[in-house]
Design an enzyme around this catalytic site. Structure first.
Site, PDB file in Angstrom:
ATOM      1  N   GLU A 132       0.826  -1.231   0.000  1.00 37.56           N
ATOM      2  CA  GLU A 132       0.000   0.000   0.000  1.00 37.56           C
ATOM      3  C   GLU A 132       0.852   1.270   0.000  1.00 37.56           C
ATOM      4  O   GLU A 132       0.554   2.225   0.694  1.00 37.56           O
ATOM      5  CB  GLU A 132      -0.999  -0.014   1.172  1.00 37.56           C
ATOM      6  CG  GLU A 132      -2.029  -1.122   1.037  1.00 37.56           C
ATOM      7  CD  GLU A 132      -3.295  -0.920   1.834  1.00 37.56           C
ATOM      8  OE1 GLU A 132      -3.433   0.105   2.512  1.00 37.56           O
ATOM      9  OE2 GLU A 132      -4.157  -1.807   1.762  1.00 37.56           O
TER      10      GLU A 132
HETATM   11  C1  LIG Z   1       3.511  -9.625   0.581  1.00 37.67           C
HETATM   12  C2  LIG Z   1       3.106  -8.648  -0.458  1.00 37.67           C
HETATM   13  C3  LIG Z   1       1.773  -8.555  -0.805  1.00 37.67           C
HETATM   14  C4  LIG Z   1       1.395  -7.705  -1.835  1.00 37.67           C
HETATM   15  N1  LIG Z   1       0.089  -7.693  -2.254  1.00 37.67           N
HETATM   16  C5  LIG Z   1      -0.234  -7.011  -3.385  1.00 37.67           C
HETATM   17  C6  LIG Z   1      -1.527  -7.141  -3.974  1.00 37.67           C
HETATM   18  O1  LIG Z   1      -2.409  -7.835  -3.461  1.00 37.67           O
HETATM   19  N2  LIG Z   1      -1.785  -6.472  -5.126  1.00 37.67           N
HETATM   20  C7  LIG Z   1      -0.850  -5.682  -5.727  1.00 37.67           C
HETATM   21  O2  LIG Z   1      -1.138  -5.130  -6.766  1.00 37.67           O
HETATM   22  N3  LIG Z   1       0.386  -5.525  -5.186  1.00 37.67           N
HETATM   23  C8  LIG Z   1       0.716  -6.178  -4.050  1.00 37.67           C
HETATM   24  N4  LIG Z   1       1.970  -6.048  -3.502  1.00 37.67           N
HETATM   25  C9  LIG Z   1       2.929  -5.173  -4.151  1.00 37.67           C
HETATM   26  C10 LIG Z   1       3.315  -3.959  -3.321  1.00 37.67           C
HETATM   27  O3  LIG Z   1       2.311  -3.007  -3.372  1.00 37.67           O
HETATM   28  C11 LIG Z   1       4.666  -3.480  -3.910  1.00 37.67           C
HETATM   29  O4  LIG Z   1       5.620  -4.402  -3.438  1.00 37.67           O
HETATM   30  C12 LIG Z   1       5.000  -2.087  -3.514  1.00 37.67           C
HETATM   31  O5  LIG Z   1       4.181  -1.195  -4.217  1.00 37.67           O
HETATM   32  C13 LIG Z   1       6.463  -1.740  -3.801  1.00 37.67           C
HETATM   33  O6  LIG Z   1       6.864  -2.113  -5.069  1.00 37.67           O
HETATM   34  P1  LIG Z   1       8.205  -2.948  -5.264  1.00 37.67           P
HETATM   35  O7  LIG Z   1       8.197  -4.073  -4.313  1.00 37.67           O
HETATM   36  O8  LIG Z   1       8.342  -3.257  -6.683  1.00 37.67           O
HETATM   37  O9  LIG Z   1       9.362  -1.968  -4.790  1.00 37.67           O
HETATM   38  P2  LIG Z   1      10.048  -0.797  -5.640  1.00 37.67           P
HETATM   39  O10 LIG Z   1       8.998   0.024  -6.295  1.00 37.67           O
HETATM   40  O11 LIG Z   1      11.110  -1.360  -6.468  1.00 37.67           O
HETATM   41  O12 LIG Z   1      10.662   0.093  -4.468  1.00 37.67           O
HETATM   42  C14 LIG Z   1      11.913  -0.204  -3.838  1.00 37.67           C
HETATM   43  C15 LIG Z   1      12.204   0.881  -2.811  1.00 37.67           C
HETATM   44  O13 LIG Z   1      12.301   2.145  -3.453  1.00 37.67           O
HETATM   45  C16 LIG Z   1      11.440   3.097  -2.834  1.00 37.67           C
HETATM   46  N5  LIG Z   1      10.963   4.016  -3.881  1.00 37.67           N
HETATM   47  C17 LIG Z   1      10.496   3.714  -5.120  1.00 37.67           C
HETATM   48  N6  LIG Z   1      10.187   4.833  -5.778  1.00 37.67           N
HETATM   49  C18 LIG Z   1      10.456   5.865  -4.967  1.00 37.67           C
HETATM   50  C19 LIG Z   1      10.350   7.297  -5.076  1.00 37.67           C
HETATM   51  N7  LIG Z   1       9.887   7.900  -6.157  1.00 37.67           N
HETATM   52  N8  LIG Z   1      10.745   8.041  -4.042  1.00 37.67           N
HETATM   53  C20 LIG Z   1      11.216   7.469  -2.913  1.00 37.67           C
HETATM   54  N9  LIG Z   1      11.328   6.136  -2.746  1.00 37.67           N
HETATM   55  C21 LIG Z   1      10.947   5.355  -3.751  1.00 37.67           C
HETATM   56  C22 LIG Z   1      10.343   2.276  -2.201  1.00 37.67           C
HETATM   57  O14 LIG Z   1       9.828   2.966  -1.088  1.00 37.67           O
HETATM   58  C23 LIG Z   1      11.102   1.029  -1.767  1.00 37.67           C
HETATM   59  O15 LIG Z   1      11.693   1.260  -0.530  1.00 37.67           O
HETATM   60  C24 LIG Z   1       2.359  -6.884  -2.472  1.00 37.67           C
HETATM   61  C25 LIG Z   1       3.688  -6.965  -2.076  1.00 37.67           C
HETATM   62  C26 LIG Z   1       4.079  -7.835  -1.098  1.00 37.67           C
HETATM   63  C27 LIG Z   1       5.520  -7.922  -0.735  1.00 37.67           C
END
Ligand SMILES: Cc1cc2nc3c(=O)[nH]c(=O)nc-3n(C[C@H](O)[C@H](O)[C@H](O)COP(=O)(O)OP(=O)(O)OC[C@H]3O[C@@H](n4cnc5c(N)ncnc54)[C@H](O)[C@@H]3O)c2cc1C
Length: 834
Positions: free
Chosen positions: A508
């Protein structure tokens, strides 16, 4: 002397006019009066006709300028029009998806904090925590029953899945449809009730709460309820409410995580066959991952970018992000195997499809909602983010406090309960503060959502601050438990939350992004009283209309900036003595005064930061992160004061409120100091320093004695401890690992005086407390303990041994058998048994 008085009156007048945001003509009149008084000698008491020399003429110049600028036509021609064109280039550019995000949700009490003059009455009109009789009965009935039936260890370790009986129970009792209206077969509970129900389940099992939380959070249910066509509502909502459909929502993909709006998942508008006839639809290809409940889902909510190359819908080519509902068994929908997020047992996995034909009727809201998906998602996120994770974080902080304080009272080292040692008092005091403040913010925010708000900035604050707060409490709890917390097993009541913590931090809106980008950088556009209006004016296609709107917003902005500058300086040099306090703030007036002063400082620095950095704001994330911290401290402290009032200002809680207020203001100050010290423009940095810290930074963290008081309250069973940990599931069975803590703590407290007698005898060498001896019996023989005391101490000894024991396993038991075939440990074990 008269000259000094005159200057002082002028300065005081400027402060009053600025702080009251006087219009330009009032400034012109005031300056004219001052010049007249000076030029006619009225100041010195010797009236004479004003003389006309160069100085005299120059003195009237500001009056002429101000008077001129107060005439709209003159002001627009001379100042506003050139400025309008210049500012168009400086203001942050807002992309289409950002625009959607900005338009989504509501502005609430966050705007009061940005204004620098919060209206305390607006805070007070937020209802205290209230539940209907039906909601109360559900919380104390099926919710408690569910909590009693889940065996967290079996779920997350033995089976690696949610047992069928838990699924059946939550479906049967309608847990999956709490947000679905009664009209559509759901429970139709308020956000407050949902938050409390989710919290109670979370205090028992992070895996179980996840399967309940997801259908009740951002997902098909909420989207259909809010935007669905009558047919979609009629068909899906009753099925979702009864659990006949298990939903998941697929937004995230391998290349689109935090930046989900740039997804590569696409749907081309085309014609295809469905239900035996040719219909318009989309041919979609997508690759999604991390999707919670996907491995078990029957209905997939899917976000794709829709492109209408042949303009079949007549709305152009790139229509934007769209949300569709696809049955999981629809041809071409592939649901993959399971991810193992932090070793959790809730179902989570990838979903993909290639060239899957999806009829246009499956778009949530039908054809007219094609391209409006981002707005829909942001709108639901604004409310959902304020409820789901804050409720489980609050429950986590409260249960961690309850269990850890009990353990700290039971566990002795150096002949002392560890909780009474000063070194451990520090983390325990932090846990008390966290449990109080997070629950306060959860309650206030859930009430806001219950009355229809979708507070986008506040929900971002809640998401990152409550999950970070719980992470802090978890680390403290782990430290306090030593090896007892580290060794996993059936009796470890910390590990489930410890493992699941990174999930809450990431989903989220991952916390770093939420803190450094969403809360302030986007929040400033949302909650600042004039900024967004100026941006909208600059983006208006009709130049004259835009200019007029810009004029109004800009004049308001200038008055606001002057008010913030003079207001902040005034309240800082007077140490907040004149800060506005609401009625009947007995016992909390000082905190309101300081909050008012802090809010003035925040408004001044935030406004100047936005004005100076303009479009560069989004890249200065260290500054925006600190400003997000400052804003969130203000919000959390407001909620803390409100909770204290709503709870009827219990006498003992005032120490906890004071602890939270001291620490909150100190953290606020440090966030401001970090912002100012690192501000990239030297002149502005100095101006901020002089205005915000004219006498230096003088807030200090809470004194040690307050922490001591707070910890003392929680180390003793009673009303404060119960209030601090309210609404969570509390077991009183010694057969339950957390129930055992409750039972043992009560006995330990009851046996305290007797224990001391025994300790004295051990120290005096009268009895020896080593394995192989019966030291309690020995003490009885020596007449140190009576019969009843012996019984009590034997009971305490037996219970304490159970509390401090850790689990151990046969090597074969700890093999990760669930990985052997990729899923379903139970099937593997029963196959092995056969
Ligand atoms: C257990 C689990 C359940 C989930 N359930 C769902 C689901 O039901 N449906 C769904 O659609 N998604 C789901 N997700 C996805 C989740 O919403 C994403 O993991 C999340 O949005 C982060 O994306 P990412 O993991 O690709 O990290 P990335 O986007 O690669 O981010 C990596 C890091 O960079 C930081 N970051 C990225 N961009 C910026 C910026 N512009 N400024 C500052 N910091 C930044 C982030 O805060 C993070 O710390 C789930 C994830 C997990 C792990």
């Amino acid at each position: 002397m008269a000259g000094f008085v005159f200057i002082a009156v002028c300065i005081a007048g400027a402060f009053v006019l600025a702080m009251r945001r006087a219009p330009l003509w009032v400034w012109a009149a005031a300056v004219a009066a001052a010049v007249l008084a000076w030029r006619t000698g009225l100041v010195y008491g010797d009236w004479h006709e004003p003389t006309f020399n160069l100085l005299g003429l120059l003195a009237w110049l500001p009056v002429i300028v101000l008077a001129g600028l107060s005439v709209p036509a003159v002001r627009r021609a001379a100042l506003i029009r050139p400025l309008y064109h210049k500012i168009k280039g400086i203001l942050p550019r807002v992309s289409a998806t950002e625009q959607e995000a900005l338009n989504a949700g509501t502005i609430g009490f966050d705007a009061e904090l940005f204004s620098g003059q919060p209206d305390w009455e607006k805070l007070r009109t937020v209802p205290p925590i209230t539940l209907t009789e039906e909601e109360k009965a559900f919380l104390d009935g099926p919710t408690n029953e569910l909590c009693r039936m889940v065996n967290d260890w079996a779920i997350r370790h033995n089976d690696k899945e949610i047992p069928e009986e838990v699924w059946s129970f939550v479906k049967k009792h309608g847990f999956l449809g709490m947000l679905i209206s009664k009209e559509h077969g759901g429970l139709g509970f308020s956000a407050q009730a949902q938050s409390l129900i989710l919290g109670r389940i979370a205090s028992r099992s992070p895996d179980t709460v996840t399967i309940v939380m997801v259908p009740n959070s951002l997902g098909p249910g909420e989207l259909i309820e809010k935007y669905g066509t009558p047919e979609q509502k009629h068909h899906y909502l009753p099925r979702l409410a009864k659990g006949l459909e298990v939903p998941c929502f697929a937004l995230t993909g391998p290349t689109s995580g935090s930046d989900a709006a740039t997804m590569r998942d696409v749907g081309y508008v085309t014609k295809g066959r469905h239900g035996g006839k040719e219909v318009i639809g989309i041919r979609a290809s997508w690759e999604k991952r991390y999707i919670t409940l996907a491995p078990q889902a029957t209905l997939v909510g899917l976000a794709v970018r829709v492109i209408d190359t042949d303009n079949l819908l007549g709305r152009g080519e790139d229509l934007g992000i769209t949300v569709v509902l696809v049955p999981a068994d629809h041809p071409g929908v592939e649901i993959g195997r399971r991810h193992l997020p932090s070793g959790a047992a809730f179902p989570n996995g990838p979903v993909w499809g290639r060239d899957v034909f999806i009829p246009i009727d499956w778009v949530i809201g039908g054809e007219k909602m094609v391209g409006h998906g981002w707005r829909m998602l942001m709108e639901c996120l604004a409310a959902g983010r304020a409820i789901s994770l804050p409720s489980s974080s609050a429950a986590g902080a409260k249960s961690l406090l309850r269990n850890t304080s009990a353990y700290a009272r039971i566990r002795k080292q150096f002949d002392l309960p560890i909780g009474k040692m000063e070194g451990l008092e520090e983390p325990l005091a932090r846990m008390v503060e966290n449990a109080y403040v997070i629950e306060a913010a959860r309650g206030v925010t859930a009430s806001m959502v219950s009355r229809g708000e979708k507070p986008s900035v506040i929900s971002a604050i809640m998401k990152y601050r409550t999950t970070e707060g719980m992470r802090r409490s978890l680390n403290d709890a782990m430290d306090l438990h030593g090896g007892r917390g580290i060794c996993d097993g059936q009796t470890n009541y910390l590990m489930a939350a410890y493992q699941a913590m990174p999930v809450a931090i990431t989903v989220e809106g991952a916390n770093i992004l939420t803190r450094s980008l969403i809360t302030f950088a986007q929040g400033a556009l949302r909650s600042h009283p004039y900024l967004y209006k100026e941006i909208q004016a600059c983006q208006d296609a009709d130049e004259e209309r835009g200019l007029e709107a810009f004029d109004t917003a800009f004049c308001g902005h200038v008055a606001f900036s002057l008010s913030s500058l003079f207001g902040a300086f005034f309240h800082n040099v007077t140490f907040g003595l004149f800060g506005h306090v609401p009625d009947k703030a007995y016992g909390t007036a000082e905190w309101y005064r300081q909050l008012w002063r802090a809010s003035r400082n925040f408004a001044f620095v935030a406004d100047l930061t936005v004005a100076v950095l303009g479009g560069g704001l989004k890249t200065k994330q260290k500054l925006t992160g600190r400003l997000a911290d400052a804003l969130s401290e203000l919000y959390l402290l407001c909620c803390t004061l409100k909770r204290y009032e709503d709870d009827g200002k219990p006498a003992n809680d005032r120490h906890i409120v004071a602890l939270a207020a001291h620490n909150g203001l100190f953290r606020f100050q440090e966030a401001m100091r970090g912002t100012i010290d690192n501000f990239p423009v030297t002149a502005v940095r100095w101006l901020m320093r002089v205005v915000v810290f004219p006498f230096g930074a003088h807030y200090k963290p809470a004194p040690d004695w307050l922490g001591h008081k707070a910890v003392e309250l929680v180390l003793t069973p009673g009303e404060v401890r119960d209030r601090l940990t309210r609404f969570i599931y509390v077991s009183n069975s010694a057969d339950d690992p957390t129930g055992l803590l409750e039972v043992t703590m009560a006995k330990v407290v009851a046996a305290e005086a007797v224990e001391k007698k025994l300790d004295r005898a051990v120290r005096a060498g009268q009895v020896r407390r080593v394995h192989g001896t019966d030291w309690i019996g020995e003490a009885a023989k020596l007449g140190i303990l009576g019969d009843g005391e012996v019984l009590l101490l034997r009971e305490v000894e037996e219970l304490t041994q159970r509390v401090i024991a850790v689990d151990h396993f046969d090597p074969a038991e700890v093999k990760p058998h669930y990985m052997m075939a990729g899923h379903n440990a139970r099937a593997i074990r029963s196959a092995a048994a056969e």
